[in-house]
Write an enzyme that holds these catalytic residues in place. Structure first.
Site, short mmCIF file in Angstrom:
data_model
loop_
_atom_site.label_atom_id
_atom_site.label_comp_id
_atom_site.label_asym_id
_atom_site.label_seq_id
_atom_site.Cartn_x
_atom_site.Cartn_y
_atom_site.Cartn_z
N SER A 50 -3.69 -0.83 2.55
CA SER A 50 -3.12 -2.01 3.21
C SER A 50 -1.61 -1.83 3.32
O SER A 50 -1.04 -0.94 2.67
CB SER A 50 -3.42 -3.27 2.39
N ASP A 82 -5.70 -0.51 6.57
CA ASP A 82 -6.39 -1.79 6.49
C ASP A 82 -5.45 -2.90 6.98
O ASP A 82 -4.30 -2.99 6.51
CB ASP A 82 -6.79 -2.02 5.02
N HIS A 83 -5.90 -3.72 7.91
CA HIS A 83 -5.11 -4.86 8.41
C HIS A 83 -3.72 -4.50 8.91
O HIS A 83 -2.73 -5.15 8.54
CB HIS A 83 -4.99 -5.95 7.32
N HIS A 180 -11.79 -13.13 2.41
CA HIS A 180 -11.06 -12.27 1.46
C HIS A 180 -10.86 -12.95 0.10
O HIS A 180 -10.81 -14.16 0.02
CB HIS A 180 -9.69 -11.91 2.05
P1 13P Z 1 -12.67 -8.51 -0.59
O1 13P Z 1 -11.48 -9.34 -0.96
O2 13P Z 1 -13.89 -9.34 -0.44
O3 13P Z 1 -12.88 -7.36 -1.49
O4 13P Z 1 -12.37 -7.91 0.89
C1 13P Z 1 -11.58 -6.75 1.04
C2 13P Z 1 -11.21 -6.50 2.44
O5 13P Z 1 -11.74 -7.05 3.38
C3 13P Z 1 -10.16 -5.50 2.69
O6 13P Z 1 -9.81 -5.43 4.02
O1 G3H Z 2 -7.96 -7.57 2.71
C1 G3H Z 2 -7.06 -7.16 2.02
C2 G3H Z 2 -7.26 -6.22 0.88
O2 G3H Z 2 -7.92 -6.83 -0.19
C3 G3H Z 2 -5.95 -5.64 0.49
O3 G3H Z 2 -5.18 -6.56 -0.21
O4 G3H Z 2 -3.07 -6.69 1.09
O5 G3H Z 2 -3.16 -7.37 -1.33
O6 G3H Z 2 -3.32 -4.95 -0.69
P1 G3H Z 2 -3.57 -6.39 -0.29
ZN ZN Z 3 -9.99 -7.25 5.10
#
Ligand code: 13P
Ligand code: G3H
Ligand code: ZN
Length: 312
Positions: A50, A82-83, A180
Site C-alpha cells: 500500500s 494496493d490502492h 476494510h
Molecule cells: P482486510 O482489512 O479485510 O484484510 O482487507 C485488506 C485489503 O483489502 C487490502 O487492500
Molecule cells: O486496504 C488496505 C490495506 O489493509 C493496507 O492498509 O494502507 O494501512 O497499509 P494500510
Molecule cells: Zn483493499
C-alpha cells in the site's frame, strides 16, 4: 523465476475455480511468513504494497525483500500496488519494478474513475504491467481514509461491462459487502455477501477476473488472544470464510487479506510478552510472529483460496 504479472495467474484461477491470495507486506518477517507458506503448499502468490507500506518501509527495501523471496521460492509471485490513488503513484511503482498496480478511483465520479483507470492502463500495458480498478465503494479504513457505512455503495452490475471496455483494465474490484479493517459488521448483525450481485457481474463479464478487497475473516481465536493479553478489540467481526470460499469458486480470482495477518501477528507478540516479560531481543518475538503469519497464510490457502498445488 522473475516476477510475473497477474494475467496468467487469473486465467488459471478463473478456469479452475480458485483464487489467488493477495497479502499486504510491510517488513521482512511478513514477506518471509507469506512466501514460505506459499512455497510449502506450491501456491501462486500476490504480494501487495500500500502507499502506507511504501512510506513506512521504503520502496527499494520492499522490492529487494520481494526479490529475495523470489530467489528463495520457485512459485510465481506478482508484486502489486494496493490502492494506488493517483497516476503518479502507479507510474512510480511501474517504473520501480512492480508487475501489477491498482488504481483506486472508487471515490471519484463514474466518468472520472474511467478516465483515470484508462490513463494508467495506457502507461502500464506497454510495460507488461496489469491493472486493477474498483467500481463501487467499500466501507472501512484504508490508509488514512475512513469510508463510513453510509458512504459505501454496492457495485452496479449495469456499469461493469462499459467500465471494463472503456478502461481496458485486467481485473475489477467490486463492492458486495466486504469492508476494510477488523470491524466489518456490528455485533448481532448477520454477515452477508451479495452473491446475487456477484452472479450478475459474472454474467455481464464472462471469464473476467473479479477482486474482493476487505476479505479478512477476523478469526475469533486471535481477537480473543489479543483481548486476553492486554489488548482491547471488542466487537471485531469479519466475513465468514465459507462465504469467501464460495466466491473463490466463482469469478473472484484475487482475495485481499491484511487484517487477519495483523491480528495473528499482534496476538502472538502480545501473548509472547505476557509469557516472557524479560525478553528484549526482537528475534524472540518476531520469530513467533513470522510463524503466525506462516500459519495464517497456510490456513487461508486451504480453507478460503483453494490455491494449493496451483503454482505450475
Ligand atoms: P482486510 O482489512 O479485510 O484484510 O482487507 C485488506 C485489503 O483489502 C487490502 O487492500
Ligand atoms: O486496504 C488496505 C490495506 O489493509 C493496507 O492498509 O494502507 O494501512 O497499509 P494500510
Ligand atoms: Zn483493499
Amino acid at each position: 523465476m522473475p516476477l510475473v504479472n497477474t494475467k496468467e495467474m487469473f486465467k488459471k484461477a478463473y478456469d479452475e475455480g480458485y483464487a489467488i491470495g493477495a497479502f499486504n507486506v510491510n517488513n521482512m518477517e511478513i514477506v518471509q511468513g507469506i512466501t514460505n507458506a506459499c512455497k510449502d503448499l506450491n501456491s501462486p502468490l500476490i504480494l501487495q504494497v500500500s502507499a502506507g507500506a511504501r512510506k513506512y518501509a521504503n520502496h527499494t527495501y520492499l522490492v529487494k525483500l520481494v526479490e529475495a523471496a523470489l530467489h528463495e521460492t520457485p512459485i510465481p509471485i506478482a508484486l502489486h500496488l494496493d490502492h494506488g490513488d493517483s497516476f503518479e503513484l502507479c507510474k512510480s511503482c511501474i517504473d520501480g519494478g512492480f508487475t501489477s498496480v491498482m488504481i483506486d478511483g472508487s471515490h471519484l465520479g463514474y466518468e472520472e474513475n474511467i478516465a483515470l483507470a484508462k490513463k494508467v492502463v495506457e502507461y502500464a500495458h506497454p510495460k507488461n504491467v496489469t491493472v486493477e480498478a474498483e467500481l463501487g465503494r467499500l466501507a472501512g479504513i484504508e490508509d488514512a481514509i475512513d469510508v463510513s457505512t453510509e458512504d459505501a455503495s454496492y457495485t452496479n452490475p449495469a456499469q461493469v461491462q462499459d467500465f471494463v471496455e472503456r478502461t481496458g483494465v485486467d481485473s475489477l474490484a467490486i463492492a458486495i459487502g466486504t469492508s476494510h479493517g477488523a470491524y466489518k459488521f456490528k455485533p448481532g448483525q448477520k454477515p452477508q455477501l451479495r452473491f446475487d450481485i456477484l452472479k450478475e457481474i459474472e454474467k455481464k463479464l464472462p471469464g473476467f477476473p473479479i477482486v474482493l478487497h476487505g476479505a479478512s475473516s477476523v478469526i475469533p481465536e486471535f481477537v480473543k488472544m489479543i483481548n486476553e493479553h492486554g489488548g482491547a478489540m471488542p466487537g471485531a467481526i469479519g466475513i465468514p470464510e465459507e462465504m469467501l470460499r464460495e466466491a473463490a469458486k466463482m469469478a473472484v480470482c484475487k482475495i485481499n487479506i491484511d487484517s487477519d495477518l495483523r491480528l495473528a501477528m499482534t496476538a502472538t507478540i502480545r501473548k509472547h510478552f505476557d509469557e516472557h516479560p524479560s525478553h528484549f531481543d526482537p528475534r524472540q518475538y518476531l520469530g513467533p510472529a513470522r510463524e503466525a503469519i506462516y500459519n495464517m497464510v497456510t490456513h487461508k490457502i486451504k480453507t478460503v483460496l483453494g490455491s494449493s498445488n496451483k503454482a505450475n
